[in-house]
Design a protein around this motif. Structure first.
Motif, short mmCIF file in Angstrom:
data_model
loop_
_atom_site.label_atom_id
_atom_site.label_comp_id
_atom_site.label_asym_id
_atom_site.label_seq_id
_atom_site.Cartn_x
_atom_site.Cartn_y
_atom_site.Cartn_z
N VAL A 134 -81.35 -8.23 44.87
CA VAL A 134 -81.13 -7.71 43.53
C VAL A 134 -80.15 -8.61 42.80
N SER A 135 -80.31 -8.70 41.48
CA SER A 135 -79.32 -9.39 40.64
C SER A 135 -79.17 -8.60 39.36
N GLY A 136 -77.99 -8.71 38.77
CA GLY A 136 -77.75 -8.09 37.48
C GLY A 136 -78.28 -8.97 36.37
N THR A 137 -78.70 -8.37 35.27
CA THR A 137 -79.20 -9.12 34.12
C THR A 137 -78.51 -8.61 32.86
N ASN A 138 -78.45 -9.48 31.86
CA ASN A 138 -78.04 -9.09 30.51
C ASN A 138 -78.62 -10.11 29.54
N ASP A 139 -78.26 -10.03 28.28
CA ASP A 139 -78.82 -10.93 27.27
C ASP A 139 -78.53 -12.40 27.56
N CYS A 140 -77.54 -12.69 28.38
CA CYS A 140 -77.19 -14.07 28.70
C CYS A 140 -77.97 -14.62 29.89
N GLY A 141 -78.60 -13.77 30.67
CA GLY A 141 -79.37 -14.24 31.82
C GLY A 141 -79.14 -13.41 33.05
N ASN A 142 -79.38 -14.03 34.20
CA ASN A 142 -79.26 -13.34 35.49
C ASN A 142 -77.98 -13.74 36.19
N GLY A 143 -77.37 -12.77 36.87
CA GLY A 143 -76.19 -13.04 37.67
C GLY A 143 -76.59 -13.58 39.03
N VAL A 144 -75.62 -13.72 39.90
CA VAL A 144 -75.85 -14.24 41.25
C VAL A 144 -76.61 -13.20 42.05
N ILE A 145 -77.66 -13.65 42.73
CA ILE A 145 -78.51 -12.76 43.54
C ILE A 145 -77.75 -12.30 44.78
N SER A 146 -78.00 -11.06 45.16
CA SER A 146 -77.36 -10.50 46.35
C SER A 146 -77.79 -11.24 47.61
N ALA A 147 -77.07 -10.99 48.68
CA ALA A 147 -77.51 -11.48 50.00
C ALA A 147 -78.81 -10.77 50.35
N ASN A 148 -79.64 -11.41 51.17
CA ASN A 148 -80.88 -10.79 51.64
C ASN A 148 -80.56 -9.52 52.42
N TYR A 149 -81.31 -8.45 52.14
CA TYR A 149 -81.23 -7.22 52.92
C TYR A 149 -82.54 -7.11 53.69
N PRO A 150 -82.54 -7.46 54.99
CA PRO A 150 -83.79 -7.46 55.74
C PRO A 150 -84.30 -6.04 56.01
N VAL A 151 -85.59 -5.85 55.79
CA VAL A 151 -86.24 -4.56 56.06
C VAL A 151 -87.40 -4.81 57.02
N THR A 152 -87.38 -4.07 58.12
CA THR A 152 -88.47 -4.13 59.09
C THR A 152 -89.46 -3.03 58.75
N VAL A 153 -90.71 -3.42 58.54
CA VAL A 153 -91.77 -2.45 58.24
C VAL A 153 -92.63 -2.32 59.49
N ASN A 154 -92.51 -1.16 60.12
CA ASN A 154 -93.30 -0.91 61.33
C ASN A 154 -94.73 -0.54 60.95
N PRO A 155 -95.70 -1.08 61.70
CA PRO A 155 -97.10 -0.82 61.36
C PRO A 155 -97.52 0.59 61.75
N LEU A 156 -98.54 1.09 61.06
CA LEU A 156 -99.16 2.34 61.45
C LEU A 156 -99.95 2.11 62.73
N PRO A 157 -100.24 3.17 63.50
CA PRO A 157 -101.08 2.98 64.69
C PRO A 157 -102.46 2.46 64.28
N ALA A 158 -103.08 1.72 65.20
CA ALA A 158 -104.43 1.22 64.93
C ALA A 158 -105.40 2.39 64.81
N ASP A 159 -106.55 2.15 64.18
CA ASP A 159 -107.57 3.18 64.05
C ASP A 159 -107.96 3.68 65.44
N ALA A 160 -108.25 4.98 65.53
CA ALA A 160 -108.55 5.60 66.82
C ALA A 160 -109.86 5.12 67.41
#
Length: 179
Positions: A134-160
């Motif tokens: 995420v970064s903040g924005t205003n009429d002058c532009g974008n601020g410094v981007i945050s550090a990466n926040y890693p998200v693990t997305v676990n898969p759904l079970p395979a089809d039966a």
């Protein structure tokens, strides 16, 4: 009859801190760059020639609007499941920000809170692991981007798949195997 040609130059007397003349010095038109640490101030000018300096102009006030500050630490679930909805992520309010730009992993989308410091996210059934920033924005532009926040997305079970086994059984029959 004697004609004297006077050469004129324009000199900048004052300028805001962090303002740099990049072209046009000693002319009637200048191009100025403002650094990220520039502060508001006054711009003044006076003419000069072989006879001396002219009267200094009135102050021309220049207001420097600041970029948003650097984004803080993102908080929220770091492990989710494909197809999960209603997951909240937030960052402390960013100084000087009038809006927020979020970047999500592939297959994730904001379902509420767009352009704010707190969002609710839906992860599609094909979402994959990745980083949130995420970064903040205003009429002058974008601020410094945050550090990466890693998200693990676990898969759904395979089809039966298909069930195999006898389709017709008798009452009282035991030990019938289905897979």
């Amino acid at each position: 009859h004697l004609s004297i040609r006077r050469q004129r130059q324009m000199c900048i007397r004052d300028r805001p801190s962090g303002a740099t003349i990049v072209s046009g010095n000693n002319t009637s038109t200048i191009i100025v760059d403002f650094s990220t640490s520039a502060t508001s101030g006054n711009l003044t000018v006076f003419g000069t020639n072989a006879c001396g300096n002219g009267i200094i102009s009135a102050n021309f006030s220049v207001t420097i609007n600041t970029l948003p500050q650097a984004a803080g630490t993102i908080v929220g679930d770091s492990t989710v499941c494909q197809g999960q909805n209603g997951v909240t992520y937030s960052v402390p309010a960013i100084s000087n920000a009038t809006g927020y730009t979020w970047v999500l992993p592939t297959g994730a989308s904001i379902i509420s809170g767009t352009n704010t410091n707190s969002i609710t996210v839906a992860f599609s059934t094909s979402a994959v692991s990745g980083n949130i920033t995420v970064s903040g924005t205003n009429d002058c532009g974008n601020g410094v981007i945050s550090a990466n926040y890693p998200v693990t997305v676990n898969p759904l079970p395979a089809d039966a798949g298909s069930i195999s086994g006898p389709e017709i059984v008798c009452q009282g029959q035991i030990g019938i195997v289905y897979s």
